[in-house]
Write an enzyme that holds these catalytic residues in place. Structure first.
Site, short mmCIF file in Angstrom:
data_model
loop_
_atom_site.label_atom_id
_atom_site.label_comp_id
_atom_site.label_asym_id
_atom_site.label_seq_id
_atom_site.Cartn_x
_atom_site.Cartn_y
_atom_site.Cartn_z
N GLN A 63 0.86 -1.19 0.00
CA GLN A 63 0.00 0.00 0.00
C GLN A 63 0.90 1.23 0.00
O GLN A 63 1.58 1.49 1.00
CB GLN A 63 -0.85 -0.06 1.27
CG GLN A 63 -2.02 0.87 1.31
CD GLN A 63 -2.86 0.56 2.56
OE1 GLN A 63 -3.33 -0.55 2.74
NE2 GLN A 63 -3.00 1.55 3.43
N GLY A 64 0.92 1.97 -1.10
CA GLY A 64 1.80 3.13 -1.21
C GLY A 64 1.03 4.41 -0.96
O GLY A 64 0.68 5.13 -1.91
N SER B 235 1.70 6.56 2.38
CA SER B 235 2.50 7.52 3.15
C SER B 235 3.70 8.03 2.35
O SER B 235 4.30 7.29 1.57
CB SER B 235 3.03 6.87 4.43
OG SER B 235 1.97 6.39 5.20
N GLU C 70 -8.73 -1.41 6.92
CA GLU C 70 -7.56 -1.58 7.78
C GLU C 70 -7.99 -1.49 9.25
O GLU C 70 -7.59 -2.27 10.09
CB GLU C 70 -6.54 -0.48 7.45
CG GLU C 70 -5.25 -0.55 8.26
CD GLU C 70 -4.20 0.45 7.74
OE1 GLU C 70 -4.27 0.86 6.57
OE2 GLU C 70 -3.32 0.81 8.53
C1 LIG Z 1 4.22 -0.74 11.41
C2 LIG Z 1 3.85 0.31 10.39
C3 LIG Z 1 3.41 -0.07 9.14
C4 LIG Z 1 3.08 0.90 8.17
N1 LIG Z 1 2.72 0.47 6.91
C5 LIG Z 1 2.43 1.38 5.96
C6 LIG Z 1 2.09 0.97 4.63
O1 LIG Z 1 2.11 -0.24 4.31
N2 LIG Z 1 1.78 1.90 3.72
C7 LIG Z 1 1.75 3.24 4.03
O2 LIG Z 1 1.41 4.04 3.17
N3 LIG Z 1 2.10 3.69 5.28
C8 LIG Z 1 2.44 2.79 6.24
N4 LIG Z 1 2.81 3.21 7.52
C9 LIG Z 1 2.91 4.65 7.78
C10 LIG Z 1 1.87 5.17 8.77
O3 LIG Z 1 0.59 5.17 8.22
C11 LIG Z 1 2.31 6.59 9.17
O4 LIG Z 1 3.56 6.46 9.83
C12 LIG Z 1 1.31 7.25 10.10
O5 LIG Z 1 0.13 7.55 9.42
C13 LIG Z 1 1.90 8.55 10.71
O6 LIG Z 1 2.42 9.39 9.74
P1 LIG Z 1 3.91 10.00 9.87
O7 LIG Z 1 4.84 8.86 10.18
O8 LIG Z 1 4.16 10.80 8.65
O9 LIG Z 1 3.87 10.93 11.14
P2 LIG Z 1 3.28 12.43 11.21
O10 LIG Z 1 1.93 12.45 10.59
O11 LIG Z 1 4.32 13.35 10.67
O12 LIG Z 1 3.14 12.63 12.75
C14 LIG Z 1 4.25 13.01 13.59
C15 LIG Z 1 3.71 13.24 14.99
O13 LIG Z 1 2.79 14.32 14.99
C16 LIG Z 1 1.53 13.90 15.54
N5 LIG Z 1 0.42 14.54 14.81
C17 LIG Z 1 0.27 14.64 13.46
N6 LIG Z 1 -0.90 15.27 13.17
C18 LIG Z 1 -1.49 15.57 14.35
C19 LIG Z 1 -2.72 16.21 14.71
N7 LIG Z 1 -3.55 16.69 13.78
N8 LIG Z 1 -3.01 16.33 16.04
C20 LIG Z 1 -2.16 15.86 16.99
N9 LIG Z 1 -0.97 15.24 16.71
C21 LIG Z 1 -0.65 15.10 15.40
C22 LIG Z 1 1.48 12.40 15.34
O14 LIG Z 1 0.64 11.77 16.28
C23 LIG Z 1 2.96 12.03 15.55
O15 LIG Z 1 3.24 11.89 16.92
C24 LIG Z 1 3.16 2.27 8.48
C25 LIG Z 1 3.63 2.67 9.75
C26 LIG Z 1 3.99 1.71 10.69
C27 LIG Z 1 4.51 2.16 12.02
#
Ligand SMILES: Cc1cc2nc3c(=O)[nH]c(=O)nc-3n(C[C@H](O)[C@H](O)[C@H](O)COP(=O)(O)OP(=O)(O)OC[C@H]3O[C@@H](n4cnc5c(N)ncnc54)[C@H](O)[C@@H]3O)c2cc1C
Length: 384
Positions: free
Chosen positions: A129-130, A132, A249
């Site tokens: 799933q692409g 993020s 999901e």
């Molecule tokens: C085990 C695992 C599997 C994954 N698999 C996939 C996958 O297959 N495909 C894919 O596309 N992605 C995948 N991901 C990515 C995942 O969906 C993202 O990491 C997640 O949505 C958070 O985005 P980010 O890492 O960019 O953090 P950010 O969105 O940058 O967040 C950084 C911090 O800011 C906080 N924050 C952000 N917005 C707010 C808000 N509005 N209010 C309060 N706090 C906030 C967050 O809680 C976090 O602490 C995976 C992640 C993990 C850990």
């Protein structure tokens, strides 16, 4: 409240149990996609996946014409319980079967369904799933990977980068979220493409995480020519397809308590007599809370209630329990919890607070949409 399953589900349980006892290769018990993957293990899991598919047990709730049984969510849960009882690995393609296939069933053309679903079911193709990107996680509508429609209309040219792509190093196909109309508001200018990962211009760079495992990757797209028939759902209407994918999901969290409670039971068995009983009891209660929340979700699904923001509560409990298992293992087992299975558990548990929507974002959703609390800022239109 009556927590018993109806007779038809119990009859299916007996059938599934007998089949699993007879067919499970016991040397595979306990393996999962969290293990270090190599081609040999992938092939063994693929063979098991095909055995499950041949018996109609790889995705029981799928329509019969695509290899499922058209069964209800109850049968799905019963099968998950029986698989967990024997520590049997699930199909090779968890993201494909649970998240992407329902989106293809809902939005795909007949040709897309026939082309993709049977091979996904048997594990012939692995899907990732692409969604993020480095600048688009919680705020998924900020995706910047572009999909520019060629003037001929026969293809899209894709440029950009994805990250945290689970199974990326092994994937054959990707459900890719791209920006197709840069001038439209963020949610209205994106589309979903079903992309062959072997196309020229795609580079997969495996990411090794703190667990030491290789489940993730970054994926780079440079002038990738993707055929126009890769479009899933309406052009520029990819937001609703992405949200449908993520709704599934969330629903998938409903059986996570099975693995969680197995690990809690193992910790209770491993803990020495001097371990703090109150911490262990609290952990057990959290596991039961997760089970009850799951049953509530399953009951809602059985009554045709669509998955709503309550799924965020279950997701929150899951990340709490994962964290609590790691902490309790550290307290109960001391230095022994820094290595082996418990060591891995302790570092992996942090991921549960991020995957599929972070804890902070989930709290926003629960506050605004479940509890109806006033919020300083509107709850973001995030992936949860
Ligand atoms: C085990 C695992 C599997 C994954 N698999 C996939 C996958 O297959 N495909 C894919 O596309 N992605 C995948 N991901 C990515 C995942 O969906 C993202 O990491 C997640 O949505 C958070 O985005 P980010 O890492 O960019 O953090 P950010 O969105 O940058 O967040 C950084 C911090 O800011 C906080 N924050 C952000 N917005 C707010 C808000 N509005 N209010 C309060 N706090 C906030 C967050 O809680 C976090 O602490 C995976 C992640 C993990 C850990």
């Amino acid at each position: 409240m009556d927590f018993r399953y109806p007779p038809a589900a119990e009859a299916f349980r007996a059938e599934a149990r007998a089949w699993l006892e007879a067919h499970l290769d016991r040397s595979l018990a306990g393996f999962s996609l969290r293990d270090e993957l190599d081609e040999a293990l992938v092939e063994r899991l693929r063979a098991w996946n095909r055995t499950l598919a041949d018996a109609g047990l790889a995705a029981v709730a799928w329509p019969v014409e695509y290899g499922g049984r058209g069964a209800s969510v109850l049968e799905e849960v019963v099968l998950a319980e029986e698989m967990a009882r024997l520590d049997a690995p699930g199909p090779l393609n968890p993201i494909g079967l649970a998240n992407i296939a329902p989106a293809i069933l809902q939005f795909g053309s007949d040709a897309q369904k026939r082309r993709f679903l049977p091979r996904m079911l048997r594990g012939d193709d692995i899907w990732c799933q692409g969604f993020s990107e480095p600048g688009a996680g919680s705020d998924l509508a900020s995706v910047r990977t572009r999909g520019v429609r060629a003037p001929s209309g026969e293809s899209f040219v894709v440029d950009g980068q994805k990250v945290w792509t689970t199974l990326g190093p092994f994937a054959d196909w990707c459900e890719l979220l791209v920006r197709t109309d840069p001038d439209a508001p963020p949610h209205k200018g994106v589309s979903i493409l079903l992309v062959d990962m072997k196309l020229p211009g795609i580079e997969v760079r495996p990411l090794r995480t703190i667990t030491g495992r290789n489940e993730f990757s970054e994926v780079f797209f440079t002038d990738v020519s993707v055929p126009a028939d890769a479009l899933l759902g309406p052009l520029h209407g990819g937001w609703q397809v992405a949200m449908a994918t993520l709704a599934h999901e969330r629903a998938g969290v409903a059986t996570l308590h099975l693995g969680v409670r197995t690990r809690i039971a193992r910790l209770l068995a491993d803990a020495p007599a001097r371990a703090d009983r109150r911490t262990l009891a609290r952990l057990w209660v959290l596991g039961e809370l997760m089970r009850i929340q799951s049953q509530r979700a399953v009951s809602a699904a059985c009554h045709g209630v669509p998955a709503g923001p309550e799924g965020s509560l279950l997701k929150l409990t899951w990340s709490l329990v994962e964290d609590a298992i790691g902490e309790a293992a550290g307290g109960a087992l001391g230095a022994d919890a820094n290595a082996g299975e418990w060591g891995l558990e302790r570092v992996w548990s942090r991921a549960a607070a991020i995957a599929g929507g972070t804890t902070q974002v989930n709290k926003n959703v629960v506050a605004a949409r479940v509890l109806g609390l006033p919020v300083g800022r509107p709850a973001p239109a995030t992936r949860r």
